[in-house]
Design an enzyme around this catalytic site. Structure first.
Site, PDB file in Angstrom:
ATOM      1  CG  ASP A  11      -2.132  -1.141   0.946  1.00 34.77           C
ATOM      2  OD1 ASP A  11      -2.350  -1.529  -0.027  1.00 34.77           O
ATOM      3  OD2 ASP A  11      -2.814  -1.248   2.083  1.00 34.77           O
ATOM      4  CG  ASP A 130     -12.574  -4.302  -2.891  1.00 36.32           C
ATOM      5  OD1 ASP A 130     -11.431  -5.319  -3.086  1.00 36.32           O
ATOM      6  OD2 ASP A 130     -12.230  -3.077  -2.796  1.00 36.32           O
TER       7      ASP A 130
END
Lengths: 251, 190
Positions: A11, A130
């Site tokens: 990330d 997702d």
């Protein structure tokens, strides 16, 4: 034999890794390039960089970072996070990214998948989804899991394939962060729904979880973040274990 | 050494340039016929669509230049496919260096073929048997008399080809870790 891929995910915020890493042998644990080089040297098969920067300077910072990653690592890498146009993709590929992953923007404007695939080829387009099992139905979520839609995971994956996505990166929100293993039932169903590679994400906590997702989940690749960043599992150790369990890996 | 990467707007030129820089060589990116002809060695990379790529090569006149080159030339991925006679991708006539047709994989397994796969055989650029290289492609060149390395996915196909001064790899040596680096080093030493 085509090997199953192990993919660490980093990330990125404002050009630095976030969520923390725990490597003593890095001069600067916040520098994504240093971490990327280390993972590449340890035998990672690919890397994913997920940019969560929200500032106006985001595109420029990310393009510079991508060029620095491409100059320094010798394995393929995908860049994702906030990509919403063909222009965004062009900048990243031009700077050396091998693939981009597109998530919410593709749900809002599904033509974006066709546009990217037509211009740059399906091979560079990873569709990230997702999804969460809500009372027996796998629903697609947007904006990093904050916004529920009525879209069904399997219907959406099929449409994305038909529009030109080259791979699907499926993160199960039910499993993400639990460290109890991947969403293997949904993954296996996804694998017969579409005929493009599936990257499993969410739930990695121990080495047997990877065996399960490759055998029961039929996944082509497995992605994880914290277990690698905090050295709970080393990549060489994981690959050795997988090979011993009969999973084809590049060692 | 003057190493020229043919720059025709097809994708991964930057990655190929970086890979050689890591080996200590500074390649030149060019679409100029004279610059390409005067190189000691030529790289012909590419990702994307065969028809679109051939259109650009023709517009730049490079479709006539590349087949006439006499120095070592290495085609990578789409570059290798464009070296063939014809591609099913956009039904387009290509450069004809190899007398082969580039075909779309039958979807008996997942297409595109993505990831690290082993190769069989040996050639001037890779003498280790069974090395893993990184592939990402939906079209392939069937096995033929010029096949140097074979890979098996859906069917055995050409992972690498060689004819005279022309070398070609379906995989991406610039993204294939240390095995890929050794291959590129061999190309520099030809």
């Amino acid at each position: 034999m085509l090997a199953k891929r192990i993919i660490p995910c980093l990330d990125i915020k404002d050009g630095r890794t976030v969520k923390g890493v725990n490597f003593e042998n890095l001069r600067d644990a916040g520098d994504p390039v240093e971490l990327a080089k280390l993972y590449a040297a340890e035998g990672a098969d690919e890397l994913v960089f997920l940019d969560i920067t929200a500032t106006h300077e985001r595109r420029k910072t990310l393009a510079e970072l991508v060029a620095r990653i491409a100059a320094n690592i010798n394995i393929p890498f995908t860049v994702g996070g906030g990509i919403s146009s063909v222009d965004d993709v062009q900048v990243l590929l031009k700077n050396g990214a091998d693939k981009v992953s597109v998530n919410s923007a593709a749900v809002r404007n599904s033509q974006l998948i066709n546009d990217i695939a037509d211009k740059f080829g399906s091979q560079c387009l990873v569709l990230a989804i997702d999804a969460k099992d809500v009372a027996g139905q796998w629903k697609v979520f947007l904006n990093g899991g904050r916004l529920e839609t009525e879209l069904d995971l399997f219907v959406w994956a099929k449409e994305a394939e038909q529009r030109g996505a080259g791979e699907i990166l499926f993160t199960s929100m039910n499993h993400d962060g639990t460290k109890n293993g991947f969403a293997n039932e949904a993954l296996a169903r996804l694998s017969v729904t579409v005929n493009i590679p599936i990257i499993a994400s969410g739930g990695a906590g121990a080495m047997p979880h990877f065996v399960d997702t490759f055998s029961q989940g039929k996944a082509d690749a497995a992605l994880a973040a914290s277990i690698f960043h905090f050295k709970e599992i080393g990549i060489p150790e994981l690959k050795g274990y997988l090979a011993k369990e009969g999973i084809v890996v590049r060692v | 050494m003057k190493l020229v990467i043919i720059d025709y707007g097809a994708g991964n030129t930057q990655s190929v340039k970086f890979a050689f820089e890591r080996l200590g060589v500074q390649p030149v990116l060019s679409d100029d016929a004279d610059v390409i002809r005067s190189a000691d060695k030529v790289l012909f990379p590419g990702v994307g669509h065969a028809k679109a790529a051939m259109d650009v090569l023709q517009a730049k006149g490079l479709d006539k230049v590349i087949p006439m080159l006499t120095q070592p030339v290495l085609g990578i991925c789409l570059g290798m496919q464009l070296m063939c006679k014809y591609s099913e991708e956009g039904s387009v006539d290509c450069l004809g260096i190899f007398d082969e047709t580039v075909k779309l994989f039958e979807p008996k397994m997942k297409v595109p073929h993505v990831g690290w796969n082993t190769t069989q055989g040996q050639w001037a650029l890779s003498k280790e048997e069974g090395s893993y290289f990184y592939f990402v492609h939906s079209y392939y060149v069937p096995k033929n008399e010029h096949t140097a390395l074979t890979c098996n996915y859906i069917e055995p196909f050409s992972a690498a080809m060689h004819k005279d001064n022309f070398y070609a790899a379906q995989f991406h040596p610039e993204k294939s870790g240390e095995a890929g680096e050794r291959l590129l080093k061999q190309f520099l030493e030809l």
